[in-house]
Design a protein around this motif. Structure first.
Motif, PDB file in Angstrom:
ATOM      1  N   LYS A  79      -9.309 -82.021  -6.659  1.00  0.00           N
ATOM      2  CA  LYS A  79      -7.913 -81.580  -6.682  1.00  0.00           C
ATOM      3  C   LYS A  79      -7.818 -80.063  -6.793  1.00  0.00           C
ATOM      4  O   LYS A  79      -6.931 -79.443  -6.199  1.00  0.00           O
ATOM      5  N   GLN A  82      -8.446 -78.631  -3.358  1.00  0.00           N
ATOM      6  CA  GLN A  82      -7.276 -78.843  -2.504  1.00  0.00           C
ATOM      7  C   GLN A  82      -6.144 -77.893  -2.878  1.00  0.00           C
ATOM      8  O   GLN A  82      -5.393 -77.428  -2.013  1.00  0.00           O
ATOM      9  N   HIS A  83      -6.044 -77.582  -4.166  1.00  0.00           N
ATOM     10  CA  HIS A  83      -5.006 -76.646  -4.616  1.00  0.00           C
ATOM     11  C   HIS A  83      -5.245 -75.251  -4.046  1.00  0.00           C
ATOM     12  O   HIS A  83      -4.289 -74.548  -3.672  1.00  0.00           O
ATOM     13  N   VAL A  85      -6.548 -74.605  -1.197  1.00  0.00           N
ATOM     14  CA  VAL A  85      -6.090 -74.675   0.197  1.00  0.00           C
ATOM     15  C   VAL A  85      -4.578 -74.520   0.246  1.00  0.00           C
ATOM     16  O   VAL A  85      -4.034 -73.763   1.071  1.00  0.00           O
ATOM     17  N   GLN A  86      -3.876 -75.222  -0.634  1.00  0.00           N
ATOM     18  CA  GLN A  86      -2.419 -75.148  -0.672  1.00  0.00           C
ATOM     19  C   GLN A  86      -1.933 -73.745  -1.011  1.00  0.00           C
ATOM     20  O   GLN A  86      -0.869 -73.318  -0.549  1.00  0.00           O
ATOM     21  N   MET A  87      -2.717 -73.012  -1.800  1.00  0.00           N
ATOM     22  CA  MET A  87      -2.367 -71.635  -2.155  1.00  0.00           C
ATOM     23  C   MET A  87      -2.635 -70.665  -1.009  1.00  0.00           C
ATOM     24  O   MET A  87      -2.233 -69.502  -1.080  1.00  0.00           O
TER      25      MET A  87
END
Length: 299
Positions: A79, A82-83, A85-87
């Motif tokens: 997670k 993935q965070h 990547v989202q940032m």
């Protein structure tokens, strides 16, 4: 020991006092990709990315949730990746599953002219081939993203922005295939540096991405570097001076030092580090240097 160049991270702020607000103007014909190799130490990754981000064009993370020795990692690792990547800090993720390699695979992944193995490639433990496989996967991801050059990094590695920009310029101006630089090491906190400097070991810095130039285990090199980070067909090689660039290595800055000692690929070089971990827990600067390797405990 003395205080290092890095200030303690406060909240979401970056670590570097000299970090520019904007990405430097790219005047060199280079698309630089970085591939991180991650199992633990992920608490250091965000600031490591921030230290290189102004100079790079693509960032990949090759991560594993089980170590090369079968130990489970932090259940939140995936997670957290993935965070990032989202940032917008990481462009691409690849989940790696460690495995045992067949003898034929080991021969194919090892340099045919290696001289430091002490025996045939089949006698080398699988953890080194897993590490090599991950780094080579990262190189291939950078190539697939259109990068002309790449760096293989771990989460605990940091660079100064202006120094990395200089290294890029020298790389292009001299049309180099590969480079390496020396390191500075930090202990327990980002504000304590290990002295004297290590003038023996270096870290590969930037490589040119070329056809049929993969990473090969223990490929002969002009300097001492990690055997899993050596690129073949690296004819034009340059070793940077400390005045040009250094890698700042948080090798002993961890929220879980026991995980590092248990899962590091070269763990056979120390005796389980039981005494080191006890000493590390209670360490203060007045104690001086302690080290997990028996040969390095008295400095």
């Amino acid at each position: 020991m003395k205080k290092g160049f890095i200030k303690e991270s406060k909240g979401g702020a970056g670590l570097y006092s000299d970090m520019p607000d904007k990405k430097p103007t790219n005047t060199t014909p280079m698309k630089l990709g970085v591939a991180y190799n991650v199992f633990d130490g992920e608490e250091l990754l965000l600031d490591s990315i921030r230290s290189i981000k102004p100079n790079v064009d693509y960032i990949a993370v090759v991560y594993q949730v089980t170590s090369n020795f079968g130990n489970k990692g932090n259940p939140k690792l995936e997670k957290r990746m993935q965070h990032l990547v989202q940032m917008g800090l990481v462009d691409e993720l690849h989940r790696f599953e460690p495995r045992n390699f067949e003898d034929e695979e080991k021969y194919a992944m090892c340099s045919p002219i290696a001289t430091e193995l002490g025996g045939p490639p089949t006698m080398v433990s699988n953890q080194f081939y897993n590490e090599l496989f991950k780094r080579e996967k990262g190189r291939q991801m950078c190539a697939a993203a259109g990068c002309t050059h790449f760096m293989s990094m771990d989460t605990d590695e940091y660079y100064k922005v202006h120094e990395l920009a200089l290294a890029k310029r020298i790389m292009v101006e001299q049309d180099l295939d590969g480079t390496a630089c020396k390191m500075r090491f930090y202990f327990k906190e980002p504000t304590y540096e290990m002295l004297p400097f290590d003038e023996y070991n270096q870290v590969p810095l930037i490589y040119k991405i070329k056809p049929n130039a993969s990473l090969l285990l223990a490929h002969p090199y002009p300097c001492v570097v990690d055997p899993t980070r050596r690129m073949s067909a690296c004819d034009r090689f340059y070793q940077f001076s400390r005045d040009e660039i250094e890698m700042h290595h948080f090798s002993f800055v961890r929220s879980d030092m026991a995980s590092k000692m248990t899962n590091t690929s070269n763990r056979d070089n120390h005796d389980g580090a039981t005494q080191f971990l006890r000493d590390f827990t209670h360490w203060t600067p007045e104690v001086g240097v302690i080290h997990p390797h028996p040969w390095g405990r008295k400095v």
